[in-house]
Motif scaffolding. Structure first.
Motif, PDB file in Angstrom:
ATOM      1  N   ARG A   1      -1.797  18.068 -35.685  1.00 22.72           N
ATOM      2  CA  ARG A   1      -2.899  17.718 -34.794  1.00 22.72           C
ATOM      3  C   ARG A   1      -3.847  18.906 -34.643  1.00 22.72           C
ATOM      4  NH1 ARG A   1      -2.829  13.024 -31.791  1.00 22.72           N
ATOM      5  NH2 ARG A   1      -0.827  11.931 -31.622  1.00 22.72           N
TER       6      ARG A   1
ATOM      7  N   THR B   1      -6.162  21.795 -32.996  1.00 22.36           N
ATOM      8  CA  THR B   1      -6.080  22.644 -31.808  1.00 22.36           C
ATOM      9  C   THR B   1      -7.439  23.288 -31.584  1.00 22.36           C
ATOM     10  OG1 THR B   1      -5.300  24.488 -33.160  1.00 22.36           O
ATOM     11  CG2 THR B   1      -3.617  23.118 -32.090  1.00 22.36           C
TER      12      THR B   1
ATOM     13  N   ILE C   1     -12.823  18.782 -28.836  1.00 21.13           N
ATOM     14  CA  ILE C   1     -11.400  18.805 -28.500  1.00 21.13           C
ATOM     15  C   ILE C   1     -11.223  19.340 -27.083  1.00 21.13           C
ATOM     16  CG2 ILE C   1     -11.084  21.119 -29.526  1.00 21.13           C
ATOM     17  CD1 ILE C   1      -8.264  20.092 -30.420  1.00 21.13           C
TER      18      ILE C   1
ATOM     19  N   LYS D   1      -4.277  20.254 -22.565  1.00 19.47           N
ATOM     20  CA  LYS D   1      -3.516  19.190 -23.203  1.00 19.47           C
ATOM     21  C   LYS D   1      -3.346  17.998 -22.263  1.00 19.47           C
ATOM     22  CE  LYS D   1      -0.776  22.096 -26.342  1.00 19.47           C
ATOM     23  NZ  LYS D   1       0.606  22.493 -26.742  1.00 19.47           N
TER      24      LYS D   1
ATOM     25  N   VAL E   1      -0.618  17.052 -25.976  1.00 19.96           N
ATOM     26  CA  VAL E   1      -1.492  17.229 -27.138  1.00 19.96           C
ATOM     27  C   VAL E   1      -2.934  17.389 -26.665  1.00 19.96           C
ATOM     28  CG1 VAL E   1       0.045  15.839 -28.589  1.00 19.96           C
ATOM     29  CG2 VAL E   1      -1.944  14.765 -27.523  1.00 19.96           C
ATOM     30  N   HIS E   2      -3.751  18.007 -27.497  1.00 26.98           N
ATOM     31  CA  HIS E   2      -5.168  18.166 -27.183  1.00 26.98           C
ATOM     32  C   HIS E   2      -5.917  16.891 -27.563  1.00 26.98           C
ATOM     33  CE1 HIS E   2      -4.959  22.490 -26.304  1.00 26.98           C
ATOM     34  NE2 HIS E   2      -4.098  22.570 -27.307  1.00 26.98           N
TER      35      HIS E   2
END
Length: 450
Positions: free
Chosen positions: A352, A354, A420, A424, A428-429
């Motif tokens: 994923r 970042t 993004i 989180k 997850v971001h």
């Protein structure tokens, strides 16, 4: 040798690492079934989570609804490219022209173009779905022309459920039982709270304290989209294996017409590029993935305090189902899915995204974007954007987060920048983008600028 002897350790360790109260996983591969569960289904009662525990499958339900539509199409009762009104004359939205034009295929592929999160609670009677379709006529906006844009649409699947009930007689639930659940041999699945109570059913947990949520059942009006169904993960594996067998159940009963799964895997609409791990397109009820040349399909689902993930790899004969009841659910699902697919299919999932080490300049995209369920205020901020999200439900509190541009340059061939979240969400971001020069904020929904 047992299939995936490490599976229990994988889910135990991931649950502890990500603060998940309870989770379960089932894997079908090499003709075998591996199952594991960890933690508790309810922290208030301390009841242990087991492989036969029922968790909410949420929007994974949509694939079951899509299967019912494919059955009708195979019987010649529905033409996918026909207007919905041919079968459900009462269907409509605020735009009269769109009401006449929206097709069954567009509902399956989330390209109907109308508000997707119309969550009106119309009661618990057998008319709940029909009453929500009626409510949409005066309340669902057309936010893009039919067929022009992908925007995840729960409301479209409610309409499909009403269509199924009309053509099959009875309710969406009765059609699902008669035409999929029973012929498939499913035993650990519930469509209502009074059914789920007969099993070891998971409750959702929320917040830093992993507190049990007081409400379990969601409005029946959204049942075809995923508000009520729960199942053991082995039943999602059973469902996936039926697709891999070209529509035939384990006992030889034909559930779907030949070729239906192949048709459902055909791309109907390309999705904005949100990274190599994300779906690249949508089929007929299915998310479509390509991981280093290995095709996969599936669906995700989420309800308050619960989350589910279902993946099928046709070329590798693998089905995976994972569920959680709180905590950093996405992080646990990522971790377990990565381990399972590496071991069973030889697939290495892309990482994923970042946040970049140094923010890069972003185009100004200030504005208010809103849907019936959510509102977003977007403001330029140092090195990115500041986004305030307000769920449009009574008593909901707004949250403000900072987003930065993921790449200094747009993905090759893309017409959008991807942002993004610095913080989180569920481990997850998160990602968002803006389509058509800021006309829409996109986070799987295309949310129009107000």
């Amino acid at each position: 040798m047992a299939l995936l002897p490490e599976l229990q350790a994988w889910i135990d360790e991931a649950a502890e690492r990500h603060g998940v109260p309870g989770a379960a996983v089932a894997v079908g591969a090499a003709g075998g079934l591996a199952e594991a569960a960890t933690g508790v289904v309810n922290r208030n009662t301390g009841v242990e989570a087991t492989p036969d525990s029922l968790f909410r499958i949420a929007s994974v339900t949509k694939v079951w609804t899509a299967a019912l539509i494919m059955q009708l199409a195979g019987e010649g009762l529905v033409e996918l490219d026909a207007p919905v009104r041919r079968y459900l004359p009462e269907f409509g939205v605020l735009d009269p022209a769109a009401s006449e034009a929206v097709t069954v295929r567009q509902l399956l592929s989330h390209t109907g173009g109308f508000d997707g999160d119309v969550f009106e609670d119309t009661g618990r009677g057998d008319d709940a779905v029909g009453r929500l379709v009626e409510f949409m006529r005066a309340n669902a906006r057309q936010v893009s022309p039919p067929g022009a844009l992908f925007s995840y649409c729960n409301s479209g699947y409610v309409v499909l459920g009403a269509l199924i009930a009309r053509l099959r007689g009875g309710t969406w639930e009765s059609a699902l039982r008669r035409h999929v659940i029973e012929p498939l041999g499913v035993t650990h699945m519930a469509l209502h709270a009074e059914e789920a109570v007969l099993f070891r059913a998971a409750a959702g947990h929320a917040g830093a304290g992993r507190t049990v949520l007081p409400r379990w059942e969601q409005p029946r009006s959204n049942s075809p989209a995923g508000s009520i169904a729960s199942a053991a993960m082995r039943e999602l594996v059973r469902f996936g294996r039926m697709f891999l067998a070209d529509g035939v159940g384990e006992d030889g009963t034909r559930i779907l017409p030949p070729g239906a799964f192949a048709a459902m895997r055909e791309p109907q609409v390309a999705l904005p590029d949100m990274g190599a791990r994300a779906a690249y397109a949508w089929g007929l009820g299915l998310m479509l993935f390509d991981w280093d040349g290995v095709p996969a399909v599936g669906h995700d689902g989420g309800l308050p305090g619960q989350r589910a993930c279902w993946r099928v790899l046709p070329g590798r004969d693998v089905v995976v189902a994972i569920t959680t009841n709180g905590g950093d659910a996405r992080a646990l699902i990522d971790e377990v899915l990565e381990a399972v697919l590496a071991a069973t299919a030889g697939v290495e999932l892309p990482a994923r995204p970042t946040p970049p080490a140094s923010p890069v300049p972003a185009e100004p995209l200030a504005g208010r974007y809103s849907s019936p369920a959510d509102a977003y205020e977007v403001r330029p901020a140092d090195g990115g954007l500041e986004v305030t999200h307000t769920p449009l439900e009574a008593g909901a509190e707004p949250t403000t987060t900072r987003w930065v541009l993921l790449n200094a340059a747009r993905p090759q061939g893309a017409s959008h920048d991807v942002f993004i979240g610095v913080e989180k969400e569920e481990g997850v971001h998160p990602l968002i983008t803006f389509l058509q020069d800021g006309r829409y904020l996109y986070n799987t929904r295309a949310i129009p600028r107000a």
